[in-house]
Design a protein around this motif. Structure first.
Motif, PDB file in Angstrom:
ATOM      1  N   SER A 187       0.916  -0.995   0.132  1.00 49.24           N
ATOM      2  CA  SER A 187      -0.049   0.130  -0.005  1.00 49.24           C
ATOM      3  C   SER A 187       0.774   1.172   0.007  1.00 49.24           C
ATOM      4  CB  SER A 187      -0.847  -0.140   1.164  1.00 49.24           C
ATOM      5  OG  SER A 187      -0.257  -0.052   2.416  1.00 49.24           O
ATOM      6  N   SER A 188       2.144   1.102  -0.400  1.00 53.54           N
ATOM      7  CA  SER A 188       2.938   2.400  -0.598  1.00 53.54           C
ATOM      8  C   SER A 188       3.783   2.189  -1.997  1.00 53.54           C
ATOM      9  CB  SER A 188       3.616   2.270   0.520  1.00 53.54           C
ATOM     10  OG  SER A 188       4.781   1.337   0.692  1.00 53.54           O
ATOM     11  N   SER A 220       6.933   3.362  -1.893  1.00 59.07           N
ATOM     12  CA  SER A 220       8.200   2.656  -1.134  1.00 59.07           C
ATOM     13  C   SER A 220       8.027   3.132   0.337  1.00 59.07           C
ATOM     14  CB  SER A 220       9.405   3.358  -1.844  1.00 59.07           C
ATOM     15  OG  SER A 220       9.415   4.789  -1.625  1.00 59.07           O
ATOM     16  N   THR A 221       8.676   2.490   1.016  1.00 62.22           N
ATOM     17  CA  THR A 221       8.837   2.759   2.527  1.00 62.22           C
ATOM     18  C   THR A 221      10.319   2.434   3.023  1.00 62.22           C
ATOM     19  OG1 THR A 221       6.526   1.816   2.559  1.00 62.22           O
ATOM     20  CG2 THR A 221       7.764   1.953   4.606  1.00 62.22           C
ATOM     21  N   ASP A 222      10.634   3.389   4.078  1.00 62.47           N
ATOM     22  CA  ASP A 222      11.951   3.185   4.541  1.00 62.47           C
ATOM     23  C   ASP A 222      11.898   2.255   5.752  1.00 62.47           C
ATOM     24  OD1 ASP A 222      11.486   4.611   6.814  1.00 62.47           O
ATOM     25  OD2 ASP A 222      12.257   6.677   5.890  1.00 62.47           O
ATOM     26  N   PHE A 267      10.488   3.539   9.043  1.00 58.97           N
ATOM     27  CA  PHE A 267       8.896   3.383   9.251  1.00 58.97           C
ATOM     28  C   PHE A 267       8.694   2.064   9.409  1.00 58.97           C
ATOM     29  CE2 PHE A 267       4.808   2.538   7.769  1.00 58.97           C
ATOM     30  CZ  PHE A 267       4.197   3.820   7.896  1.00 58.97           C
ATOM     31  N   ALA A 304      -1.413   1.866   7.934  1.00 55.50           N
ATOM     32  CA  ALA A 304      -0.469   2.655   8.555  1.00 55.50           C
ATOM     33  C   ALA A 304       0.130   3.562   7.707  1.00 55.50           C
ATOM     34  CB  ALA A 304       0.622   1.509   9.063  1.00 55.50           C
ATOM     35  N   THR A 305       0.312   3.240   6.465  1.00 57.08           N
ATOM     36  CA  THR A 305       0.818   4.334   5.634  1.00 57.08           C
ATOM     37  C   THR A 305       0.189   5.321   5.360  1.00 57.08           C
ATOM     38  OG1 THR A 305       0.023   3.420   3.621  1.00 57.08           O
ATOM     39  CG2 THR A 305       2.139   2.593   4.018  1.00 57.08           C
ATOM     40  N   ASP A 346       0.483   6.536  10.520  1.00 58.77           N
ATOM     41  CA  ASP A 346       1.477   6.400  11.409  1.00 58.77           C
ATOM     42  C   ASP A 346       2.538   7.239  10.953  1.00 58.77           C
ATOM     43  OD1 ASP A 346      -0.208   4.696  12.555  1.00 58.77           O
ATOM     44  OD2 ASP A 346       0.864   2.785  12.061  1.00 58.77           O
ATOM     45  N   HIS A 347       2.486   8.395  11.286  1.00 58.04           N
ATOM     46  CA  HIS A 347       3.722   9.202  10.729  1.00 58.04           C
ATOM     47  C   HIS A 347       3.645  10.526  11.674  1.00 58.04           C
ATOM     48  CE1 HIS A 347       0.510  11.839   9.228  1.00 58.04           C
ATOM     49  NE2 HIS A 347       0.046  10.826   8.670  1.00 58.04           N
ATOM     50  N   PRO A 348       5.049  11.167  11.941  1.00 60.31           N
ATOM     51  CA  PRO A 348       5.169  12.309  12.660  1.00 60.31           C
ATOM     52  C   PRO A 348       4.136  13.299  12.371  1.00 60.31           C
ATOM     53  CG  PRO A 348       7.422  11.440  11.594  1.00 60.31           C
ATOM     54  CD  PRO A 348       6.109  10.911  10.958  1.00 60.31           C
ATOM     55  N   ARG A 358       8.125  13.195   1.879  1.00 61.35           N
ATOM     56  CA  ARG A 358       8.354  11.453   1.765  1.00 61.35           C
ATOM     57  C   ARG A 358       9.560  11.161   2.750  1.00 61.35           C
ATOM     58  NH1 ARG A 358       8.103   9.139  -4.215  1.00 61.35           N
ATOM     59  NH2 ARG A 358       8.180   7.082  -3.814  1.00 61.35           N
ATOM     60  N   ARG A 359      10.682  11.855   3.061  1.00 58.27           N
ATOM     61  CA  ARG A 359      11.471  11.500   3.775  1.00 58.27           C
ATOM     62  C   ARG A 359      11.047  11.821   5.215  1.00 58.27           C
ATOM     63  NH1 ARG A 359      14.582  14.582   0.436  1.00 58.27           N
ATOM     64  NH2 ARG A 359      14.410  16.439   1.985  1.00 58.27           N
ATOM     65  N   ARG A 386       7.814  11.239   6.306  1.00 56.41           N
ATOM     66  CA  ARG A 386       6.872  10.238   6.760  1.00 56.41           C
ATOM     67  C   ARG A 386       7.515   8.930   6.626  1.00 56.41           C
ATOM     68  NH1 ARG A 386       0.663  11.048   5.174  1.00 56.41           N
ATOM     69  NH2 ARG A 386       0.489  12.914   6.343  1.00 56.41           N
ATOM     70  N   GLY A 387       8.528   8.748   5.844  1.00 58.52           N
ATOM     71  CA  GLY A 387       9.213   7.371   5.698  1.00 58.52           C
ATOM     72  C   GLY A 387       8.458   6.457   4.756  1.00 58.52           C
ATOM     73  N   THR A 388       7.166   7.061   4.133  1.00 58.41           N
ATOM     74  CA  THR A 388       6.569   6.025   3.300  1.00 58.41           C
ATOM     75  C   THR A 388       5.987   7.185   2.278  1.00 58.41           C
ATOM     76  OG1 THR A 388       5.178   4.415   3.131  1.00 58.41           O
ATOM     77  CG2 THR A 388       4.511   5.843   4.920  1.00 58.41           C
ATOM     78  N   TRP A 389       5.428   6.431   1.155  1.00 55.22           N
ATOM     79  CA  TRP A 389       4.371   7.273   0.325  1.00 55.22           C
ATOM     80  C   TRP A 389       3.280   6.349  -0.148  1.00 55.22           C
ATOM     81  CZ3 TRP A 389       4.603  12.313  -0.902  1.00 55.22           C
ATOM     82  CH2 TRP A 389       4.004  12.714  -1.897  1.00 55.22           C
ATOM     83  N   PRO A 390       2.015   6.654   0.661  1.00 51.92           N
ATOM     84  CA  PRO A 390       0.883   5.848   0.578  1.00 51.92           C
ATOM     85  C   PRO A 390       0.302   6.039  -0.755  1.00 51.92           C
ATOM     86  CG  PRO A 390       0.706   7.633   1.887  1.00 51.92           C
ATOM     87  CD  PRO A 390       2.083   8.023   1.749  1.00 51.92           C
TER      88      PRO A 390
END
Lengths: 107, 162
Positions: free
Chosen positions: A37-38, A40-42, A45, B32-33, B36-38, B86-87, B89-93
């Motif tokens: 569902s993304s 990309s994810t680091d 996370f 979560a994408t 769950d993010h700052p 993107r950085r 949140r650590g993700t791109w839903p």
């Protein structure tokens, strides 16, 4: 001709054999669900979401990468570097098949 | 025989429970994408405010080449913002949006349409400078409101999907 089902027994649910053995581990399944569902994810996370240590996350990622389910990209080195994961087409297919089998099990 | 049937039924029940648990885990992980993010930084809404006002000036006030350069700078600023987002949140839903978030997202889209219509009307009827100031304020308020509503909706979604 196959024998009719015995009285009191319902038709068998979707065979468990259809469940992907790589994805039966809860951490790896959640890992793949996030990636599915993304774009990309680091690493950070996923570590936060799964509540695992760096080494455990690396282990799960290696297993999924070996199965061809994700690709890993590393930018930079040391503390400032980031590791990013992306699902592959094969990984998406495996994840969706696994999820559909789970749904079939519920009838 | 009864014992065998009971064992079999219990086994099926356990399989179903395990499958249900896994499906719930999948749903939570996929949400979560989005959830769950700052928190977004304090300068988020002011950034959009300044960006929107600058866009009005770039399109409506600057001459041809100046407008082109201005628009290019604004595109670059958007690129910076997307990269930062993107950085951060650590993700791109990309997956299904949790239902709680539908309302704030639609409100943002409708609000953006209203701001653009207001900017255009004021730009033609009053002046480009007034339009830039009004757009600046409206865009800032819109993004501030969106961020507040999104955070509340995300909290509701997190409670539904523990």
């Amino acid at each position: 001709m196959s024998a009719p089902p015995e009285a009191g027994h319902e038709a068998a649910p979707a065979p468990l054999a259809d469940l992907d053995p790589v994805l039966t581990a809860p951490k790896r399944l959640a890992f793949m669900a996030v990636l599915a569902s993304s774009a990309s994810t680091d690493f950070s996370f996923l570590r936060r979401h799964l509540g695992v240590s760096d080494s455990d996350l690396s282990k799960q990622a290696s297993a999924l990468e070996s199965a061809g389910y994700l690709t890993v990209t590393k930018d930079g080195r040391g503390r400032g570097g980031t590791t990013t994961f992306k699902i592959t087409k094969e990984g998406r297919r495996a994840f969706e098949r696994h999820r559909d089998t789970l749904r079939a099990l519920l009838g | 025989m009864l014992s065998v049937m009971e064992t079999s039924r219990t086994h099926d029940d356990r399989e179903r429970e395990a499958a249900l648990q896994q499906l719930q885990d999948i749903e939570r992980a996929q949400a979560a994408t989005w959830l769950d993010h700052p928190a977004t930084p304090w300068w988020w809404a002011p950034y959009f405010a300044v960006w929107s006002g600058a866009l009005v000036l770039s399109v409506g006030y600057l001459p041809g080449w100046g407008s082109a350069l201005g628009n290019l700078a604004l595109v670059a600023a958007s690129g910076f913002l997307i990269g930062y987002h993107r950085r951060h949140r650590g993700t791109w839903p990309t997956g299904d949006i949790p239902r709680e978030l539908h309302r704030p997202l639609w409100m943002l889209l409708v609000g953006a349409g209203v701001v653009m219509a207001a900017a255009t009307a004021i730009g033609f009827l009053v002046s480009v400078w007034v339009s830039a100031v009004v757009t600046d304020v409206l865009a800032g308020l819109l993004v501030w409101r969106y961020e507040r509503d999104y955070a509340r909706a995300a909290e509701r979604a997190r409670r539904r999907l523990p």
